[in-house]
Design a protein around this motif. Structure first.
Motif, PDB file in Angstrom:
ATOM      1  N   ASN A  96      44.830   2.680 -14.972  1.00 57.88           N
ATOM      2  CA  ASN A  96      45.824   1.858 -15.664  1.00 57.88           C
ATOM      3  C   ASN A  96      47.222   2.474 -15.544  1.00 57.88           C
ATOM      4  O   ASN A  96      48.209   1.767 -15.322  1.00 57.88           O
ATOM      5  CB  ASN A  96      45.453   1.732 -17.143  1.00 57.88           C
ATOM      6  N   TYR A 109      48.641   1.816 -12.119  1.00 60.04           N
ATOM      7  CA  TYR A 109      48.991   0.407 -11.929  1.00 60.04           C
ATOM      8  C   TYR A 109      50.215   0.027 -12.761  1.00 60.04           C
ATOM      9  O   TYR A 109      50.992  -0.860 -12.373  1.00 60.04           O
ATOM     10  CB  TYR A 109      47.804  -0.480 -12.291  1.00 60.04           C
ATOM     11  N   ASP A 117      48.848 -11.395 -18.264  1.00 63.64           N
ATOM     12  CA  ASP A 117      47.904 -10.756 -19.184  1.00 63.64           C
ATOM     13  C   ASP A 117      47.635 -11.670 -20.378  1.00 63.64           C
ATOM     14  O   ASP A 117      48.031 -12.858 -20.380  1.00 63.64           O
ATOM     15  CB  ASP A 117      48.421  -9.382 -19.616  1.00 63.64           C
ATOM     16  N   PRO A 133      47.444  -7.268 -15.422  1.00 62.68           N
ATOM     17  CA  PRO A 133      46.007  -7.543 -15.409  1.00 62.68           C
ATOM     18  C   PRO A 133      45.573  -8.371 -16.621  1.00 62.68           C
ATOM     19  O   PRO A 133      46.210  -8.327 -17.689  1.00 62.68           O
ATOM     20  CB  PRO A 133      45.387  -6.141 -15.440  1.00 62.68           C
ATOM     21  N   SER A 134      44.478  -9.082 -16.456  1.00 63.48           N
ATOM     22  CA  SER A 134      44.022  -9.988 -17.519  1.00 63.48           C
ATOM     23  C   SER A 134      43.619  -9.245 -18.781  1.00 63.48           C
ATOM     24  O   SER A 134      43.578  -9.834 -19.870  1.00 63.48           O
ATOM     25  CB  SER A 134      42.840 -10.814 -17.011  1.00 63.48           C
ATOM     26  N   TYR A 167      48.789  -1.561 -20.793  1.00 62.93           N
ATOM     27  CA  TYR A 167      47.373  -1.316 -21.080  1.00 62.93           C
ATOM     28  C   TYR A 167      47.215  -0.809 -22.517  1.00 62.93           C
ATOM     29  O   TYR A 167      48.195  -0.402 -23.162  1.00 62.93           O
ATOM     30  CB  TYR A 167      46.784  -0.304 -20.091  1.00 62.93           C
ATOM     31  N   VAL A 194      41.854   0.604 -13.817  1.00 62.28           N
ATOM     32  CA  VAL A 194      42.405  -0.711 -14.108  1.00 62.28           C
ATOM     33  C   VAL A 194      41.344  -1.752 -13.764  1.00 62.28           C
ATOM     34  O   VAL A 194      40.616  -1.634 -12.792  1.00 62.28           O
ATOM     35  CB  VAL A 194      43.701  -0.961 -13.308  1.00 62.28           C
ATOM     36  N   GLY A 210      40.360  -6.288 -14.352  1.00 66.07           N
ATOM     37  CA  GLY A 210      40.992  -7.580 -14.594  1.00 66.07           C
ATOM     38  C   GLY A 210      42.031  -7.960 -13.574  1.00 66.07           C
ATOM     39  O   GLY A 210      42.992  -8.663 -13.897  1.00 66.07           O
ATOM     40  N   VAL A 211      41.868  -7.496 -12.321  1.00 64.56           N
ATOM     41  CA  VAL A 211      42.826  -7.836 -11.278  1.00 64.56           C
ATOM     42  C   VAL A 211      42.136  -8.661 -10.193  1.00 64.56           C
ATOM     43  O   VAL A 211      40.968  -8.446  -9.870  1.00 64.56           O
ATOM     44  CB  VAL A 211      43.461  -6.575 -10.645  1.00 64.56           C
ATOM     45  N   GLU A 243      46.235  -9.379  -6.359  1.00 65.77           N
ATOM     46  CA  GLU A 243      46.927  -8.300  -7.059  1.00 65.77           C
ATOM     47  C   GLU A 243      46.567  -6.949  -6.453  1.00 65.77           C
ATOM     48  O   GLU A 243      47.422  -6.075  -6.292  1.00 65.77           O
ATOM     49  CB  GLU A 243      46.562  -8.336  -8.540  1.00 65.77           C
ATOM     50  N   ARG A 262      39.673 -12.756 -11.968  1.00 67.78           N
ATOM     51  CA  ARG A 262      40.313 -11.636 -12.669  1.00 67.78           C
ATOM     52  C   ARG A 262      39.392 -11.073 -13.750  1.00 67.78           C
ATOM     53  O   ARG A 262      39.832 -10.683 -14.842  1.00 67.78           O
ATOM     54  CB  ARG A 262      41.651 -12.075 -13.267  1.00 67.78           C
TER      55      ARG A 262
END
Length: 979
Positions: A493, A496, A533, A540-541, A548, A557, A559-560, A564, A666
């Motif tokens: 995280n 990213y 998000d 990221p989701s 984060y 990380v 949820g990408v 992405e 994601r």
């Protein structure tokens, strides 16, 4: 290995309602259940199947009845026992609370009064059991439950029952009875005739830990701990904690004396001595001072006597240790013969510290040890070794490179160790020894460890050696790929966040992949709008407000989407790995990945863990290649993107599979690992070309053909028996076996077939015979490789049996330039493959006819051992050759790749018609025979007696496990071979 909980639940349904699995270990799996008759919670322990095979189950149940008669407030009562699905189990009340281990971890060292009280209550329970002739043998904090602040001893006498039930054969299970940290020296030394004083020693260690915070000996490998126990080396209690009364220190020291004769005679005496010491501790300082003056005068008068006594005791202890070590050398051969290589290796390491010059010990080493050179491109590097689960800062120096022979346990779980290689001016190198062994065996010339200058290593990356790739444009040709770099850890995280903060979602130069939805291009504006998000900010989701969650900086990380991940890669000046490069870096060495890394990975976790925080390093030094988050790859598959590595929540068998995922997906499990390469554009285009799906066929629910239809197919394999005209062409002998090659008429096409036959040095005819159908690699071999035979199947000859390898058409000397299974796509050229299958079965049957023609072999005791390729064709072979009495499949299952086979040689149609006993040994993470769609369907269809063991392994199951189970299966159905 846990049992099938659905199966267990059904088996107990009439008496206990299983709620959940509480845990699983080497001996048993524990379930929380409700006793339906008495409406109370209970804990059910079901012994592992591997252990049950070695046990005399009935005898174990008889032995455990003795424990059921123990009734004491500080002993957890045994309330039921029995056998279910061939597995012994026992039932005890479920105690709500924590163990003494949990209590110590939560509170740390105790007061003297509390430690003495708990010891007294444990000792009361032990005294009751000892008076009834029962020894616990495994007293440790984890086996003491705390209920309302009072101790209750759990698993009382279970270890003793196991020892008695196996009649001294418990070592054959690979299970250790007792923890090395707490077991007595005599128990650690392997003595069988133990008495109650072994429990007193263990209780003394527990008392020591309650007062000091740690047991007397904690550091080192198992053999190092045992060696210190035998030498009597640990700090006195008062050296660790100054406020411990002298009498308490003496009582604990007496309880953990190296020689059992020097300990308390019974548990009550130990508890009494502690209570006297505690009472004295409460007396005033003046009284203590008076005692100290008196003791000082007395101490001067006995000092000389004590010094002489110490010299005598130390000399006697050394002689006793040497005698014990010499006696244990014979145990090494037993351990090696039962494939307990890691155990034999550990024992030899321990013995080497006591009798380093023993010639018998040196002769035994090759039975359970492989030796590999360690060579670095710059000599003079220091090499350190660390057992995989030892403390992170605990390393043992081996020597400096070049090292002629790094000693490792043979091909089994004992490979679980790491190497650290250091040289001034170079970055430290971390790898697993299996990398060295595999490089040398598979790619000559790639057996040198390359040292890197710190400035030459991209930050946080690991070099992966290049490898040959088949050239799709020129069949039979290969392209030599270059070395490449891959991230040691998954993208975090925190890393990213740098992309987000740098405006990565607004900078179009990073977003070079065209946005496609269902194959249709959409605008950049429409695509980028998908990547917000939870609060609508770019990111990221799983994030909120463009950041984060607090404390998640070093977590991967998630949820990408693919887009992405690709944009982030461009931001870093790297790429997403092509599938082949990812697989090479993560899983090429299936042994270490599955035997070592997978059991320590985040598969089955509750969520991601910090990168690099656990022992999940593979042979290249790459972390978390299984579990944690999925990792996006650069290729297309069926018009979509895919991830590899699986996530903590994915089915375990998907760890090596390509998991097809929409490019815009994601999910929180989607993560990133980046790569740097040095290929030219044309070669890189080949690496990133679209790839095929994992499998073409799912065998769940596939139905075999009818008996009438099958009868037609079966006739295709008939042939007219003709005279064999057998000739022994060549013979020889190795250190492990004698052998000869016999040829005979193949029964088709005027060809000569034949077989290699390997005979045991120890044994007399008529021999039991094991027909060996090897892996597909045999189709590329042009001559016999005796090292390969010994490594993979030498255990057959060592057991006193003959190994028989038919010369299948296309293998070994029956291969030529015109034939090659490789010039057809394996299993895809259906007519060609069908015709070969018929010839292979005739080769097998003619080999059996040869065995029947010779008085050297027992025609009533013929077994089958199939590996990989042999595990595919086994159902066909067993139905068409009924003279085979028993079978072991060392990785087997239905073939899921390529086109569906013709029904006349489809193993699905043969499996239900197999009537002889079959043992299947498989890896849970096998990509060739996936567990759910290839292994289980075959096992469920097989007729006759059958067993299926699934190990935390890939397409290669640890040899020690294979050997132990295989020999037990052959012994069961063929009987023990004559020697």
């Amino acid at each position: 290995m846990s049992h099938d909980i659905e199966r267990i639940t059904q088996a107990f349904a009439d008496r206990y309602a299983i709620e959940r699995e509480l845990g699983s270990g080497g001996m048993a799996t524990v379930y929380l259940a409700e006793d339906l008759k008495h409406r109370r919670p209970v804990a059910i322990k079901v012994l592992q199947r591997e252990l049950a095979h070695t046990l005399g189950v009935d005898r174990f149940l008889r032995e455990i009845e003795v424990i059921g008669r123990l009734q004491h407030p500080h002993i957890l009562t045994l309330i039921d026992s029995g056998e279910i699905d061939g597995l012994p189990y026992y039932v005890m009340p479920f105690v709500q609370g924590q163990s003494l281990r949990d209590h110590l971890e939560n509170t740390g060292p105790m007061s003297v009064d509390e430690a003495v009280r708990i010891t007294r209550e444990i000792a009361d329970g032990l005294q009751h059991a000892h008076d009834h002739g029962v020894i616990h043998r495994d007293i440790k904090p984890a086996n003491v439950l705390m209920s309302d602040d009072h101790p209750i001893i759990a698993d009382f006498g279970i270890a003793t029952a196991l020892e008695h039930a196996t009649v001294g054969r418990i070592t054959e299970t690979g299970i250790s009875l007792g923890s090395p940290v707490y077991m007595s020296p005599e128990q650690a030394a392997g003595e069988r005739d133990l008495d109650s004083r072994t429990d007193i020693y263990s209780l003394g260690c527990v008392t020591y830990e309650m007062l000091a915070g740690d047991p007397p000996i904690t550091e080192g490998s198992m053999q190092a701990i045992v060696g210190k126990k035998l030498a009597g080396k640990w700090p006195a209690l008062r050296e660790v904690r100054k406020d411990i009364p002298v009498e308490i220190d003496r009582a604990v020291a007496k309880a953990i004396a190296t020689d059992a004769a020097d300990r308390f005679a019974d548990a009550k005496s130990y508890a009494d001595a502690l209570e006297v010491g505690a009472a004295h501790a409460h007396q005033g300082a003046a009284g203590q001072a008076t005692r100290r003056r008196t003791m000082t005068i007395a101490g001067v008068s006995v000092l000389a006597v004590v010094a002489l006594s110490i010299v005598f005791v130390q000399s006697r202890a050394r002689n006793e240790r040497r005698l014990w070590a010499t006696q244990q050398v014979a145990q090494l051969e037993l351990l090696a013969s039962t494939a307990q290589y890691a155990e034999a290796y550990a024992l030899a390491e321990q013995l080497d510290t006591i009798i380093p010059d023993d010639t018998a010990l040196a002769r035994m080493r090759p039975l359970f040890t492989d030796f590999f050179p360690v060579i670095t491109d710059v000599p003079g590097a220091t090499v350190y070794r660390q057992l995989y689960d030892e403390p992170a800062d605990q390393w043992t120096r081996i020597g400096t490179t070049p090292i002629d022979s790094l000693a490792l346990p043979k091909w089994g779980n004992g490979f679980a160790m790491r190497l650290r290689i250091e040289l001034e001016g170079y970055a430290p190198t971390f790898l697993l020894p299996v990398a060295i062994s595999d490089w040398r065996r598979q790619w000559p010339g790639m057996d040198t460890v390359r040292l890197e200058r710190p400035g030459d290593v991209p930050t946080g990356m690991v070099r992966i050696p290049g490898y040959p790739m088949n050239d799709p444009a020129n069949p039979g040709e290969q392209i030599q790929l270059k070395d490449y770099w891959i991230d040691r850890f998954e993208t975090t995280n925190g890393e990213y966040q740098e992309f987000v903060d740098a405006g990565g979602y607004e900078n179009r130069e990073y977003w070079v992949e065209p946005f496609l939805r269902d194959g249709v291009a959409i605008s950049w504006e429409e695509g980028i709008a998908q990547f917000n998000d939870e609060t609508g900010r770019p990111g990221p989701s799983t994030w909120r407000f463009g950041r984060y969650a607090e404390g998640q900086d070093n977590y991967p990380v998630g949820g990408v989407s693919f887009y992405e991940a690709a944009a982030y890669a461009r931001f870093r000046g790297k790429v997403l790995p092509p599938s082949l490069h990812w697989y090479r870096a993560a899983r090429r060495y299936a042994r270490e990945t599955t035997w070592i890394v997978h059991p320590r990975s985040n598969l089955g976790g509750d969520g991601p863990w910090e990168v690099g925080s656990r022992r999940s390093m593979n042979s290249y030094g790459v972390y978390d290649v299984a579990g944690n988050v999925r990792e996006w790859c650069s290729n297309l598959m069926d018009g979509e993107r895919f991830t590899q590595g699986a996530a903590w929540s994915d089915p375990r068998f998907e760890t090596g599979w390509r998991i097809r995922v929409p490019s815009f997906d994601r999910s929180l499990t989607n993560g990133i690992r980046l790569m740097m390469h040095f290929e030219d554009d044309a070669t890189y285009a080949l690496l990133t070309a679209p790839v095929g799906n994992n499998a073409a066929r799912d065998y769940r629910g596939v139905a075999p053909v009818s008996d009438a239809e099958f009868a037609i197919y079966r006739r295709l394999y008939d042939y007219e028996p003709t005279p064999l005209e057998s000739v022994v062409e060549i013979e020889g002998s190795t250190e492990y076996y004698s052998w000869f090659k016999v040829t005979f008429d193949a029964g088709y096409g005027g060809e000569r077939g034949g077989a290699y036959i390997f005979l045991p040095h120890e044994g007399e005819p008529p021999y039991q015979s094991i027909l060996y159908w090897p892996g597909a690699g045999a189709m590329q071999e042009r001559q016999m490789d005796h090292e390969f035979i010994q490594q993979w199947t030498g255990f057959v000859m060592q057991s006193g049996r003959a190994l028989v390898l038919p010369l299948f058409k296309g293998s070994y000397e029956r291969d030529d330039a015109d034939f090659s299974i490789s010039r057809s796509t394996w299993g895809n050229a259906l007519t060609y493959y069908r015709d070969l299958s018929i010839q292979w079965i005739k080769d097998l049957r003619r080999t059996v006819e040869y065995l029947e023609s010779s008085e050297e072999f027992d025609e009533e005791k013929i077994g089958f051992y199939g590996h990989s390729w042999g595990g595919i064709v086994a159902p066909v072979a067993l139905v068409l050759e009924p003279r085979i009495k028993v079978t072991v499949l060392d990785v087997g299952g239905f073939w899921v790749f390529g086109s569906d086979p013709f029904p006349e040689f489809d193993p699905v149609n043969f499996a239900p018609r197999v009537t002889s006993p079959v043992l299947m040994l498989n890896g849970e993470f096998d990509q060739v025979f996936p567990l759910e769609i290839a292994q289980k369907p075959m096992f469920e269809l097989l007729g006759g007696d059958k067993e299926h063991y699934v190990f935390p392994a890939g397409h290669v199951v640890p040899r020690d496990s294979v050997i132990t189970h295989s020999l037990a299966w052959y012994d069961k159905y063929l009987g023990a071979p004559g020697r």
